[in-house]
Design an enzyme around this catalytic site. Sequence first.
Site, PDB file in Angstrom:
ATOM      1  CB  SER A   1      -0.973  -0.002   1.180  1.00 61.18           C
ATOM      2  OG  SER A   1      -1.920  -1.026   0.984  1.00 61.18           O
TER       3      SER A   1
ATOM      4  CE  LYS B   1      -8.935  -6.217   5.099  1.00 63.08           C
ATOM      5  NZ  LYS B   1      -9.120  -6.703   3.728  1.00 63.08           N
TER       6      LYS B   1
ATOM      7  NE  ARG C   1     -11.673 -27.623   4.622  1.00 63.55           N
ATOM      8  CZ  ARG C   1     -10.503 -27.219   5.071  1.00 63.55           C
ATOM      9  NH1 ARG C   1      -9.395 -27.853   4.722  1.00 63.55           N
ATOM     10  NH2 ARG C   1     -10.407 -26.166   5.857  1.00 63.55           N
TER      11      ARG C   1
HETATM   12  P1  ATR Z   1     -10.935 -15.324   4.989  1.00 65.27           P
HETATM   13  O1  ATR Z   1     -11.790 -14.767   6.089  1.00 65.27           O
HETATM   14  O2  ATR Z   1      -9.685 -14.558   4.724  1.00 65.27           O
HETATM   15  O3  ATR Z   1     -11.724 -15.556   3.748  1.00 65.27           O
HETATM   16  P2  ATR Z   1     -11.026 -17.901   6.269  1.00 65.27           P
HETATM   17  O4  ATR Z   1     -12.235 -17.501   7.039  1.00 65.27           O
HETATM   18  O5  ATR Z   1      -9.930 -18.595   6.951  1.00 65.27           O
HETATM   19  O6  ATR Z   1     -10.366 -16.714   5.485  1.00 65.27           O
HETATM   20  O7  ATR Z   1     -11.601 -18.815   5.070  1.00 65.27           O
HETATM   21  C1  ATR Z   1     -10.802 -19.635   4.378  1.00 65.27           C
HETATM   22  C2  ATR Z   1     -11.630 -20.477   3.382  1.00 65.27           C
HETATM   23  O8  ATR Z   1     -10.710 -21.316   2.712  1.00 65.27           O
HETATM   24  C3  ATR Z   1     -12.658 -21.385   4.033  1.00 65.27           C
HETATM   25  O9  ATR Z   1     -13.764 -21.485   3.173  1.00 65.27           O
HETATM   26  C4  ATR Z   1     -11.910 -22.716   4.099  1.00 65.27           C
HETATM   27  O10 ATR Z   1     -12.731 -23.860   4.064  1.00 65.27           O
HETATM   28  P3  ATR Z   1     -13.510 -24.390   5.388  1.00 65.27           P
HETATM   29  O11 ATR Z   1     -14.665 -23.464   5.535  1.00 65.27           O
HETATM   30  O12 ATR Z   1     -13.891 -25.761   5.081  1.00 65.27           O
HETATM   31  O13 ATR Z   1     -12.520 -24.269   6.499  1.00 65.27           O
HETATM   32  C5  ATR Z   1     -11.123 -22.659   2.832  1.00 65.27           C
HETATM   33  N1  ATR Z   1      -9.932 -23.526   2.904  1.00 65.27           N
HETATM   34  C6  ATR Z   1      -8.782 -23.255   3.528  1.00 65.27           C
HETATM   35  N2  ATR Z   1      -7.907 -24.263   3.376  1.00 65.27           N
HETATM   36  C7  ATR Z   1      -8.535 -25.205   2.620  1.00 65.27           C
HETATM   37  C8  ATR Z   1      -8.159 -26.462   2.086  1.00 65.27           C
HETATM   38  N3  ATR Z   1      -6.934 -26.963   2.282  1.00 65.27           N
HETATM   39  N4  ATR Z   1      -9.059 -27.147   1.352  1.00 65.27           N
HETATM   40  C9  ATR Z   1     -10.289 -26.633   1.142  1.00 65.27           C
HETATM   41  N5  ATR Z   1     -10.714 -25.437   1.612  1.00 65.27           N
HETATM   42  C10 ATR Z   1      -9.852 -24.727   2.336  1.00 65.27           C
END
Ligand code: ATR
Length: 288
Positions: free
Chosen positions: A21, A70, A155
């Site tokens: 930024s 945030k 997932r």
């Molecule tokens: P943010 O708020 O930044 O979007 P987050 O809340 O940690 O981050 O969300 C991460 C997303 O990536 C979630 O949808 C997570 O899936 P789950 O809801 O099942 O946890 C998904 N995610 C992260 N690692 C994953 C993986 N290895 N395989 C599939 N989905 C994954």
Amino acid sequence: MVNGRTRTCGLIGYPVEHTLSPVIHNFLAEQMGDNLVYVPFSVNRGLAGDAVRGAWALNLLGCNVTVPYKSEVIPYLAQLDPLAEQIGAVNTLVRSCNGFKGYNTDMPGLYRAMVQDQVAIEGERVLILGAGGVARAVAVLLAGKGASEVVILNRTIEKAEAIAEEVNTLARKALVRSLPLGEYDCLPAGERYLAIQATSVGMHPGVEDVIIDETEFYRKIHTGYDLIFNPADTRFMQLTRESGGRSFNGARMLLYQGIIAYELWTGHPVEEALAGKAYVRMLEAMKG
Ligand code: ATR
């Protein structure tokens, strides 16, 4: 030249060492002749409220807010823009008469990036991969910009269901539905979708990872838009192209969320020619 009239904007987050930024905003200020500097502020956990109050006391013109604050900053704001309220996350604070007003420029930034990349939303069938905070924000954007159908693949199905329900309530129609990640084959044969990758899977250093690695999935999409920008070419993007689709990364979204914040702080519109130059600067800094 910093002098007595210089205004300050900054970034509240933790960690902030790798932020791009300052590159974007200090370049814009220099090019537009605005007497403004932008600095990162590393704010320890539990101190987001103090940081907002301190920024106000120090007469900062505005701030960006990044992870993990945030949502945490919201109670300390005088006003909240309706889009930021719907998304539940603020990434930009703008000084107003009695405190800061909170905005979300991430989603307008993604929209402006998609317009530049000539990726349409209106009337489109869209898949969102993931159901975290970013995916939820994308679903709100798609509902506001006239997507014809939105399917959240995740997932953990419960998280996708919760977002679908919330966004359908906001949109006052059954626009969004959810599907377990492994069940993309339930999508109607012959339809091709815009897919927005809204998880951190594939981000540096896990560059070989990809949310779905089966070719059949990529045959169902005409465009793969990955919100990751490091690396610039993710496995998701490569697989999209191997199946004949167009692919984009999240670098332009990063640029435009900054440009929209800059416009809110200064009231000065940033023309596309200058946005293009700022993009080149940002990519150079990214490589460095
Ligand atoms: P943010 O708020 O930044 O979007 P987050 O809340 O940690 O981050 O969300 C991460 C997303 O990536 C979630 O949808 C997570 O899936 P789950 O809801 O099942 O946890 C998904 N995610 C992260 N690692 C994953 C993986 N290895 N395989 C599939 N989905 C994954």
